[in-house]
Design a protein around this motif. Structure first.
Motif, PDB file in Angstrom:
ATOM      1  N   GLU A   1       0.862  -1.189   0.000  1.00  0.00           N
ATOM      2  CA  GLU A   1       0.000   0.000   0.000  1.00  0.00           C
ATOM      3  C   GLU A   1       0.892   1.230   0.000  1.00  0.00           C
ATOM      4  N   VAL A   2       0.308   2.360  -0.460  1.00  0.00           N
ATOM      5  CA  VAL A   2       1.096   3.593  -0.530  1.00  0.00           C
ATOM      6  C   VAL A   2       1.323   4.172   0.866  1.00  0.00           C
ATOM      7  N   HIS A   3       2.392   4.926   0.999  1.00  0.00           N
ATOM      8  CA  HIS A   3       2.653   5.697   2.214  1.00  0.00           C
ATOM      9  C   HIS A   3       3.066   7.106   1.800  1.00  0.00           C
ATOM     10  N   ALA A   4       2.902   8.048   2.733  1.00  0.00           N
ATOM     11  CA  ALA A   4       3.258   9.444   2.457  1.00  0.00           C
ATOM     12  C   ALA A   4       4.335   9.864   3.457  1.00  0.00           C
ATOM     13  N   PHE A   5       5.566   9.995   2.966  1.00  0.00           N
ATOM     14  CA  PHE A   5       6.670  10.347   3.858  1.00  0.00           C
ATOM     15  C   PHE A   5       6.636  11.846   4.166  1.00  0.00           C
TER      16      PHE A   5
ATOM     17  N   HIS B   1       7.749  10.657   9.556  1.00  0.00           N
ATOM     18  CA  HIS B   1       6.754   9.587   9.664  1.00  0.00           C
ATOM     19  C   HIS B   1       5.917   9.488   8.402  1.00  0.00           C
ATOM     20  N   CYS B   2       5.094   8.436   8.352  1.00  0.00           N
ATOM     21  CA  CYS B   2       4.077   8.335   7.320  1.00  0.00           C
ATOM     22  C   CYS B   2       2.912   9.223   7.724  1.00  0.00           C
ATOM     23  N   HIS B   3       2.367  10.004   6.773  1.00  0.00           N
ATOM     24  CA  HIS B   3       1.270  10.907   7.120  1.00  0.00           C
ATOM     25  C   HIS B   3      -0.106  10.289   6.905  1.00  0.00           C
ATOM     26  N   LEU B   4      -0.171   8.976   6.639  1.00  0.00           N
ATOM     27  CA  LEU B   4      -1.451   8.287   6.760  1.00  0.00           C
ATOM     28  C   LEU B   4      -1.567   8.006   8.253  1.00  0.00           C
ATOM     29  N   LEU B   5      -2.496   8.674   8.914  1.00  0.00           N
ATOM     30  CA  LEU B   5      -2.386   8.800  10.368  1.00  0.00           C
ATOM     31  C   LEU B   5      -2.602   7.487  11.100  1.00  0.00           C
ATOM     32  N   GLU B   6      -3.341   6.540  10.495  1.00  0.00           N
ATOM     33  CA  GLU B   6      -3.433   5.220  11.130  1.00  0.00           C
ATOM     34  C   GLU B   6      -2.059   4.567  11.195  1.00  0.00           C
ATOM     35  N   HIS B   7      -1.279   4.800  10.145  1.00  0.00           N
ATOM     36  CA  HIS B   7       0.056   4.204  10.094  1.00  0.00           C
ATOM     37  C   HIS B   7       0.972   4.883  11.108  1.00  0.00           C
ATOM     38  N   GLU B   8       0.884   6.217  11.153  1.00  0.00           N
ATOM     39  CA  GLU B   8       1.682   6.969  12.126  1.00  0.00           C
ATOM     40  C   GLU B   8       1.330   6.524  13.552  1.00  0.00           C
TER      41      GLU B   8
ATOM     42  N   GLY C   1       2.760   3.264  14.566  1.00  0.00           N
ATOM     43  CA  GLY C   1       4.200   3.111  14.811  1.00  0.00           C
ATOM     44  C   GLY C   1       5.122   3.529  13.690  1.00  0.00           C
ATOM     45  N   MET C   2       4.590   3.977  12.531  1.00  0.00           N
ATOM     46  CA  MET C   2       5.419   4.265  11.360  1.00  0.00           C
ATOM     47  C   MET C   2       6.031   5.662  11.475  1.00  0.00           C
ATOM     48  N   MET C   3       6.976   5.764  12.405  1.00  0.00           N
ATOM     49  CA  MET C   3       7.516   7.091  12.745  1.00  0.00           C
ATOM     50  C   MET C   3       8.890   6.882  13.378  1.00  0.00           C
TER      51      MET C   3
HETATM   52 CU   LIG Z   1       1.661   4.918   5.686  1.00  0.00          CU
END
Ligand SMILES: [Cu+2]
Length: 579
Positions: free
Chosen positions: A483-487, A546-553, A556-558
């Motif tokens: 899936e895509v992520h937004a750095f 972090h990833c700016h898809l906030l569920e991901h952030e 833990g994606m930070m």
């Molecule tokens: Cu993400």
């Protein structure tokens, strides 16, 4: 003190008020479906200072959804903060979040435990009722009372917390924004509407094409589906795509461009709910040129903006991305990029020139579908607003200066011309929390290559990355997920050098960039290569990427980065090497 606040996962709303019982009055009135898009309230600096008080509230709306809002002293919701470079912002934030309304944290992290720190800068335990503010895109110090979100914790009913900082004298003119950044709880607060725009004035000073144009601000937010059980309205005889959900309860990407979206959207708080998508209304004088500033304040929704007039996509004249004029190098003159559609990841901003349609034409602002990957959320094509042209449409409230004084040439070398001091590789990855159960919650990682993947730990004793202030670095960000992520990196901007290994000629700055998804088969991972600017002495300190898809952030994606003072000894991180 213990607060009980658990709801069914996914819907993430909870009520102490059973349906039919009386609820407290809504502190923020939001427009109804199909309304004319209002201009957001705004407050502007005077004599070099913007002073305001925001009260942060939560409430259950009439449909039973948990909402969050910022209210200023005049009762206006989420005002746009308008300042000039060099101005001081003094913002008092009063946290009036009420218990019993709070949403559940994604991983259920300590949401029931309430820890009141002795001091709001003392790194309290993050909690669903605590908050803070991030000033996204501004190059201000990562310090408490300025733009720190690692240790700043404003407890409910604490005395108003004062943010006080100067917008740097060389801050680029354009659109920035503010939102809460409470680890584990950012997604629920932003989905509830906690966001507002910041405009640093003077974009017309960077591009004379803009002189005298009327301007408008559009903030597009996402929210939980109003009608989650409804079938798609427009499927006709075609069977609607099968609806599948990911481990977080969101509708999975169908890959068809249609079907049920993961979230509803609103434009300046006018909802455009699935499945009817009744468009909001934007009024404009026929053939009038305007500057539109658009913020994607969504928690997880990608926008792919397009204006369609009588069936034909229109050219949009992009003049700034992520708060920075695209001629920021100061060498490019009045550059305009003409695009027929604009991809805007969550947190992205774009400023563009549009020409109003002729009277009587059928014109729409839409977002086209975006393929977020097999594990991504579904972002189908849908309208946002009908653009209705007629001569008696009111003029926007604001107009850019008719005779702008050109911006001074930048004092420092263009980022693209600076030799990077180091190159690093980071990668996005995911795995189910319980490897034997594929639908268990996902653990989200953003790892420096060579380190062990771990979800973000706010209490970690040392940063993931240390760099020397004054340097610029090249970072490759790889996506090893489907899936895509937004750095996004706080405090600074970067330039996109390569997309999937292919060199680009994009002399623009951004602070948020989409990274394409991995198809699960190819032998290389999709990536971006960024040149990141650590030269501004304002940003010395520790902050986040972090990833700016906030569920991901929230999941833990930070990670943390420490920028040392320029005269400090060079860092000796093992993952760093010099060219
Ligand atoms: Cu993400």
């Amino acid at each position: 003190m213990r607060i009980l606040m658990f709801a069914a996962a996914g819907a993430a709303i909870i009520s102490n008020f059973a349906r039919g019982e009386s609820r407290p009055a809504e502190p923020c009135t939001r427009p109804s479906v199909g309304s004319v898009v209002p201009e957001p309230a705004e407050v502007e600096s005077r004599n070099g200072v913007l002073r305001l008080q925001l009260t942060y509230r939560n409430f259950l709306d009439t449909a039973g959804f948990l909402r969050y809002c910022y209210v200023d002293a005049e009762g206006e919701e989420a005002p746009v903060l308008r300042l000039r470079a060099g101005d001081e912002l003094i913002l008092g934030l009063k946290n009036e979040l009420k218990p019993g309304l709070a949403a559940r944290s994604r991983l259920g992290m300590k949401a029931g435990h309430m820890h009141i720190p002795s001091h709001p800068c003392a790194s309290g335990e993050m909690d669903a009722l605590s908050t803070n503010l991030h000033f996204h895109g501004l190059t201000v110090p990562p310090a408490c009372h300025q733009d720190d979100v690692l240790k700043t914790f404003i407890a409910p009913n604490a005395k108003p917390f004062e943010y006080r900082f100067q917008i740097p004298a060389d801050e680029a003119p354009g659109m920035y924004w503010y939102h809460p950044h409470v680890h584990g709880f950012t997604s629920s607060q932003v989905l509830g509407g906690a966001s507002g725009a910041i405009v640093v004035e003077g974009l017309e000073r960077a591009n004379t094409v803009l002189a005298g144009l009327p301007e408008r601000t559009f903030i597009i937010r996402d929210e939980d589906l109003l009608n989650p059980d409804a079938p798609p309205a427009d499927s006709g005889n075609i069977p609607p795509p099968i609806v599948l959900h990911d481990a977080e309860g969101d509708v999975l990407n169908t890959g068809t461009g249609g079907g049920k979206p993961a979230k509803d959207l609103s434009i300046n708080f006018v909802p455009v709910p699935y499945p009817e998508y009744t468009p909001a209304v934007i009024r404009i004088k026929p053939l009038e040129r305007q500057l539109w500033r658009v913020l994607n304040a969504s928690a997880i929704t990608y926008l792919n903006l397009q204006i369609v007039v009588d069936g034909s996509p229109q050219s949009l004249g992009v003049v700034a991305l992520d708060g920075v004029p695209i001629n920021e190098s100061g060498m490019a003159g009045d550059r305009i990029l003409w695009e027929s559609h604009i991809l805007l990841p969550p947190a992205g901003r774009v400023e563009f020139v549009i020409i109003g349609p002729r009277a009587g034409s059928q014109a729409k602002l839409i977002t086209r579908s975006y393929d977020t990957g097999p594990d991504g959320e579904n972002d189908p094509t849908r309208p946002l607003a009908n653009i209705v042209a007629n001569a008696d449409a009111p003029e926007p409230r604001r107009m850019l200066a008719a005779v702008p004084v050109p911006l001074p040439r930048p004092q420092i070398a263009w980022l693209g011309n600076v030799r990077p001091a180091a190159q690093r590789k980071l990668y996005f990855s995911e795995r189910p929390q319980d490897p034997t159960n594929p639908v268990s919650p996902t653990l989200f990682y953003l790892t420096v290559d060579g380190q062990t993947p771990a979800v973000f730990d706010p209490a970690a004793p040392s940063p993931n990355i240390t760099v020397r202030g004054g340097d610029v670095e090249d970072w490759i960000i790889e996506n090893r997920t489907r899936e895509v992520h937004a750095f996004h990196i706080h405090q600074t901007h970067f330039m996109l050098l390569e997309w999937n290994g292919i060199p680009l000629d994009e002399p623009f700055l951004r602070d948020t960039i989409n990274v394409a998804y991995w198809n699960g088969k190819s032998t290389y991972f999709p990536s971006v290569k960024l040149r990141i600017d650590f030269r501004d002495p304002n940003i010395v300190g520790t902050f986040l990427y972090h990833c700016h898809l906030l569920e991901h952030e929230d999941g833990g994606m930070m990670g943390t980065i420490r920028v040392l003072p320029p005269d400090a000894r060079p860092p000796t991180a093992p993952a760093t090497y010099s060219y």
